[in-house]
Design a protein around this motif. Structure first.
Motif, PDB file in Angstrom:
ATOM      1  N   PHE A  34      92.175  64.358  23.706  1.00  0.00           N
ATOM      2  CA  PHE A  34      91.197  63.330  23.369  1.00  0.00           C
ATOM      3  C   PHE A  34      89.924  63.528  24.181  1.00  0.00           C
ATOM      4  O   PHE A  34      89.992  63.796  25.380  1.00  0.00           O
ATOM      5  CB  PHE A  34      91.769  61.937  23.663  1.00  0.00           C
ATOM      6  CG  PHE A  34      93.098  61.683  23.005  1.00  0.00           C
ATOM      7  CD1 PHE A  34      94.280  62.063  23.607  1.00  0.00           C
ATOM      8  CD2 PHE A  34      93.152  61.061  21.767  1.00  0.00           C
ATOM      9  CE1 PHE A  34      95.503  61.841  23.001  1.00  0.00           C
ATOM     10  CE2 PHE A  34      94.377  60.831  21.155  1.00  0.00           C
ATOM     11  CZ  PHE A  34      95.550  61.226  21.761  1.00  0.00           C
ATOM     12  N   TYR A  36      86.356  61.537  25.286  1.00  0.00           N
ATOM     13  CA  TYR A  36      85.695  60.236  25.374  1.00  0.00           C
ATOM     14  C   TYR A  36      84.322  60.434  26.019  1.00  0.00           C
ATOM     15  O   TYR A  36      84.113  61.342  26.820  1.00  0.00           O
ATOM     16  CB  TYR A  36      86.491  59.271  26.261  1.00  0.00           C
ATOM     17  CG  TYR A  36      87.756  58.743  25.651  1.00  0.00           C
ATOM     18  CD1 TYR A  36      88.943  59.460  25.716  1.00  0.00           C
ATOM     19  CD2 TYR A  36      87.774  57.498  25.023  1.00  0.00           C
ATOM     20  CE1 TYR A  36      90.113  58.964  25.163  1.00  0.00           C
ATOM     21  CE2 TYR A  36      88.938  56.992  24.474  1.00  0.00           C
ATOM     22  CZ  TYR A  36      90.104  57.731  24.555  1.00  0.00           C
ATOM     23  OH  TYR A  36      91.259  57.235  24.004  1.00  0.00           O
ATOM     24  N   LEU A  87      84.803  62.601  29.210  1.00  0.00           N
ATOM     25  CA  LEU A  87      86.167  62.636  29.715  1.00  0.00           C
ATOM     26  C   LEU A  87      87.093  63.298  28.704  1.00  0.00           C
ATOM     27  O   LEU A  87      86.968  63.082  27.501  1.00  0.00           O
ATOM     28  CB  LEU A  87      86.678  61.219  29.982  1.00  0.00           C
ATOM     29  CG  LEU A  87      85.914  60.384  31.006  1.00  0.00           C
ATOM     30  CD1 LEU A  87      86.394  58.935  30.959  1.00  0.00           C
ATOM     31  CD2 LEU A  87      86.105  60.948  32.394  1.00  0.00           C
ATOM     32  N   LEU A  98      98.112  58.568  28.515  1.00  0.00           N
ATOM     33  CA  LEU A  98      97.069  59.589  28.510  1.00  0.00           C
ATOM     34  C   LEU A  98      96.812  60.033  29.943  1.00  0.00           C
ATOM     35  O   LEU A  98      96.685  59.197  30.831  1.00  0.00           O
ATOM     36  CB  LEU A  98      95.774  59.028  27.924  1.00  0.00           C
ATOM     37  CG  LEU A  98      95.772  58.689  26.439  1.00  0.00           C
ATOM     38  CD1 LEU A  98      94.444  58.045  26.053  1.00  0.00           C
ATOM     39  CD2 LEU A  98      96.003  59.928  25.605  1.00  0.00           C
ATOM     40  N   PHE A 100      94.105  61.873  32.244  1.00  0.00           N
ATOM     41  CA  PHE A 100      92.675  62.153  32.179  1.00  0.00           C
ATOM     42  C   PHE A 100      92.241  63.186  33.203  1.00  0.00           C
ATOM     43  O   PHE A 100      92.803  63.271  34.306  1.00  0.00           O
ATOM     44  CB  PHE A 100      91.882  60.864  32.442  1.00  0.00           C
ATOM     45  CG  PHE A 100      91.799  59.952  31.268  1.00  0.00           C
ATOM     46  CD1 PHE A 100      92.816  59.047  31.003  1.00  0.00           C
ATOM     47  CD2 PHE A 100      90.708  59.993  30.413  1.00  0.00           C
ATOM     48  CE1 PHE A 100      92.746  58.198  29.907  1.00  0.00           C
ATOM     49  CE2 PHE A 100      90.620  59.147  29.325  1.00  0.00           C
ATOM     50  CZ  PHE A 100      91.648  58.250  29.067  1.00  0.00           C
ATOM     51  N   GLY A 101      91.202  63.948  32.854  1.00  0.00           N
ATOM     52  CA  GLY A 101      90.462  64.724  33.821  1.00  0.00           C
ATOM     53  C   GLY A 101      89.448  63.833  34.510  1.00  0.00           C
ATOM     54  O   GLY A 101      89.289  62.657  34.163  1.00  0.00           O
ATOM     55  N   THR A 102      88.752  64.393  35.497  1.00  0.00           N
ATOM     56  CA  THR A 102      87.790  63.593  36.263  1.00  0.00           C
ATOM     57  C   THR A 102      86.413  63.545  35.613  1.00  0.00           C
ATOM     58  O   THR A 102      85.531  62.840  36.090  1.00  0.00           O
ATOM     59  CB  THR A 102      87.664  64.113  37.698  1.00  0.00           C
ATOM     60  OG1 THR A 102      87.388  65.507  37.654  1.00  0.00           O
ATOM     61  CG2 THR A 102      88.953  63.872  38.480  1.00  0.00           C
TER      62      THR A 102
ATOM     63  N   PHE B  33      97.430  49.281  27.872  1.00  0.00           N
ATOM     64  CA  PHE B  33      97.427  50.045  29.120  1.00  0.00           C
ATOM     65  C   PHE B  33      96.463  49.411  30.129  1.00  0.00           C
ATOM     66  O   PHE B  33      95.449  48.853  29.749  1.00  0.00           O
ATOM     67  CB  PHE B  33      96.932  51.482  28.878  1.00  0.00           C
ATOM     68  CG  PHE B  33      97.624  52.215  27.764  1.00  0.00           C
ATOM     69  CD1 PHE B  33      97.236  52.054  26.451  1.00  0.00           C
ATOM     70  CD2 PHE B  33      98.661  53.085  28.039  1.00  0.00           C
ATOM     71  CE1 PHE B  33      97.858  52.737  25.415  1.00  0.00           C
ATOM     72  CE2 PHE B  33      99.299  53.776  27.011  1.00  0.00           C
ATOM     73  CZ  PHE B  33      98.897  53.598  25.704  1.00  0.00           C
ATOM     74  N   TYR B  35      94.371  50.917  33.475  1.00  0.00           N
ATOM     75  CA  TYR B  35      93.984  52.044  34.319  1.00  0.00           C
ATOM     76  C   TYR B  35      93.048  51.525  35.411  1.00  0.00           C
ATOM     77  O   TYR B  35      92.365  50.528  35.225  1.00  0.00           O
ATOM     78  CB  TYR B  35      93.199  53.085  33.512  1.00  0.00           C
ATOM     79  CG  TYR B  35      94.011  53.914  32.556  1.00  0.00           C
ATOM     80  CD1 TYR B  35      94.263  53.475  31.262  1.00  0.00           C
ATOM     81  CD2 TYR B  35      94.485  55.177  32.919  1.00  0.00           C
ATOM     82  CE1 TYR B  35      94.989  54.251  30.370  1.00  0.00           C
ATOM     83  CE2 TYR B  35      95.213  55.964  32.034  1.00  0.00           C
ATOM     84  CZ  TYR B  35      95.454  55.489  30.758  1.00  0.00           C
ATOM     85  OH  TYR B  35      96.168  56.264  29.881  1.00  0.00           O
ATOM     86  N   GLY B  40      85.847  60.645  41.731  1.00  0.00           N
ATOM     87  CA  GLY B  40      86.574  61.835  42.147  1.00  0.00           C
ATOM     88  C   GLY B  40      88.049  61.843  41.797  1.00  0.00           C
ATOM     89  O   GLY B  40      88.697  62.889  41.885  1.00  0.00           O
ATOM     90  N   LEU B  41      88.577  60.691  41.389  1.00  0.00           N
ATOM     91  CA  LEU B  41      90.006  60.605  41.060  1.00  0.00           C
ATOM     92  C   LEU B  41      90.249  60.400  39.572  1.00  0.00           C
ATOM     93  O   LEU B  41      91.380  60.518  39.096  1.00  0.00           O
ATOM     94  CB  LEU B  41      90.664  59.468  41.846  1.00  0.00           C
ATOM     95  CG  LEU B  41      90.684  59.614  43.352  1.00  0.00           C
ATOM     96  CD1 LEU B  41      91.288  58.375  43.998  1.00  0.00           C
ATOM     97  CD2 LEU B  41      91.448  60.867  43.770  1.00  0.00           C
ATOM     98  N   GLY B  42      89.227  60.050  38.844  1.00  0.00           N
ATOM     99  CA  GLY B  42      89.392  59.849  37.408  1.00  0.00           C
ATOM    100  C   GLY B  42      90.135  58.566  37.093  1.00  0.00           C
ATOM    101  O   GLY B  42      90.259  57.659  37.923  1.00  0.00           O
ATOM    102  N   LEU B  43      90.652  58.492  35.890  1.00  0.00           N
ATOM    103  CA  LEU B  43      91.424  57.325  35.456  1.00  0.00           C
ATOM    104  C   LEU B  43      92.892  57.544  35.786  1.00  0.00           C
ATOM    105  O   LEU B  43      93.466  58.582  35.431  1.00  0.00           O
ATOM    106  CB  LEU B  43      91.290  57.123  33.948  1.00  0.00           C
ATOM    107  CG  LEU B  43      90.057  56.375  33.463  1.00  0.00           C
ATOM    108  CD1 LEU B  43      88.860  57.290  33.409  1.00  0.00           C
ATOM    109  CD2 LEU B  43      90.334  55.763  32.092  1.00  0.00           C
ATOM    110  N   LEU B  45      96.784  55.720  35.586  1.00  0.00           N
ATOM    111  CA  LEU B  45      97.522  54.676  34.875  1.00  0.00           C
ATOM    112  C   LEU B  45      98.299  53.815  35.848  1.00  0.00           C
ATOM    113  O   LEU B  45      99.080  54.316  36.670  1.00  0.00           O
ATOM    114  CB  LEU B  45      98.469  55.320  33.862  1.00  0.00           C
ATOM    115  CG  LEU B  45      99.276  54.365  33.006  1.00  0.00           C
ATOM    116  CD1 LEU B  45      98.361  53.568  32.067  1.00  0.00           C
ATOM    117  CD2 LEU B  45     100.307  55.135  32.193  1.00  0.00           C
ATOM    118  N   GLU B 100      94.505  57.737  19.385  1.00  0.00           N
ATOM    119  CA  GLU B 100      93.627  57.492  20.524  1.00  0.00           C
ATOM    120  C   GLU B 100      93.776  56.068  21.021  1.00  0.00           C
ATOM    121  O   GLU B 100      94.205  55.162  20.310  1.00  0.00           O
ATOM    122  CB  GLU B 100      92.164  57.746  20.116  1.00  0.00           C
ATOM    123  CG  GLU B 100      91.664  56.874  19.002  1.00  0.00           C
ATOM    124  CD  GLU B 100      91.964  57.460  17.622  1.00  0.00           C
ATOM    125  OE1 GLU B 100      92.729  58.429  17.539  1.00  0.00           O
ATOM    126  OE2 GLU B 100      91.427  56.912  16.644  1.00  0.00           O
TER     127      GLU B 100
END
Lengths: 110, 112
Positions: A34, A36, A87, A98, A100-102, B33, B35, B40-43, B45, B100
């Motif tokens: 995905f 975003y 993203l 999901l 995710f990357g940063t 969800f 998050y 620097g750490l992103g999302l 969960l 998605e």
């Protein structure tokens, strides 16, 4: 463990200067990749879903492609309004979350 | 259009307070969800739910709990807020597992 790595961390382009963002992933059975877009202080906005290698999706100046190990987000002739963080995320066959990357922070200058 | 609405854009709470973050979706999605997003750490969960009254721990559930009493509403609870829980919190929903997820606008929580 599923992992997503995006590169570059940040990218600065001139308006009209095409480029690509990379998303490399390792996942135990891909069940969707995905893309975003996220503007500062806002939630991510869905762009594309890709399910299998060779698949491509397009939307305006953006085109997403998928191989077995990575995905690219190609930006053709970008405009300043394309400036955002992009993203990438993956979902595997055994789990619903999901990963995710940063992200890649894109800045397009006029 | 899918709409995921988080109750607050900005919150400031004191250390030790019990904090409730509310999320409502209007598309009858099964999955929801929570998050958190940090530079620097992103999302990452925290928790997710695939049905009413059902919940699963995500990657970083410590210090959090959730509640889903109705299909459209998913609440995140910080039992005793701490400064390391200062973050952007994002709620998302999706109809089935292969599709998605759609995100709310985010809640920026500051714990002082």
């Amino acid at each position: 463990e599923d992992q997503v790595t995006q590169s570059p961390e940040a990218l600065r382009l001139q308006e009209g200067e095409s480029s690509s963002l990379n998303c490399s992933y390792t996942v135990s059975g891909l069940r969707g990749l995905f893309w975003y877009r996220q503007d500062p202080g806002k939630g991510p906005e869905f762009l594309f879903t890709l399910y299998s290698a060779g698949e491509e999706k397009e939307k305006e100046r953006l085109k997403a492609t998928l191989t077995k190990k990575e995905s690219f987000l190609h930006i053709t002739a970008p405009k300043p309004e394309d400036s955002a963080t992009y993203l990438c995320a993956v979902r595997n066959t055994g789990f619903q979350k999901l990963v995710f990357g940063t992200g890649t922070r894109l800045l397009v200058s006029p | 259009d899918v709409k995921v609405t988080q109750s607050s854009r900005y919150l400031v709470k004191r250390t030790g307070e019990k904090v409730f973050l509310e999320c409502v979706q209007d598309m009858d999605h099964e999955n929801m969800f929570w998050y958190r997003q940090d530079p620097g750490l992103g999302l990452r969960l925290i928790y997710f739910s695939y049905d009413v009254k059902m919940k699963e721990k995500g990657d970083i559930p410590e210090g959090y709990s959730v509640s889903r009493e109705k299909k459209e509403r998913f609440s995140l609870i910080l039992e005793s807020a701490s400064t390391n829980q200062t973050s952007m919190y994002l709620c998302a929903s999706s109809p089935i597992i292969d599709t998605e997820a759609f995100f709310g606008q985010g809640t920026r929580l500051t714990v002082v």
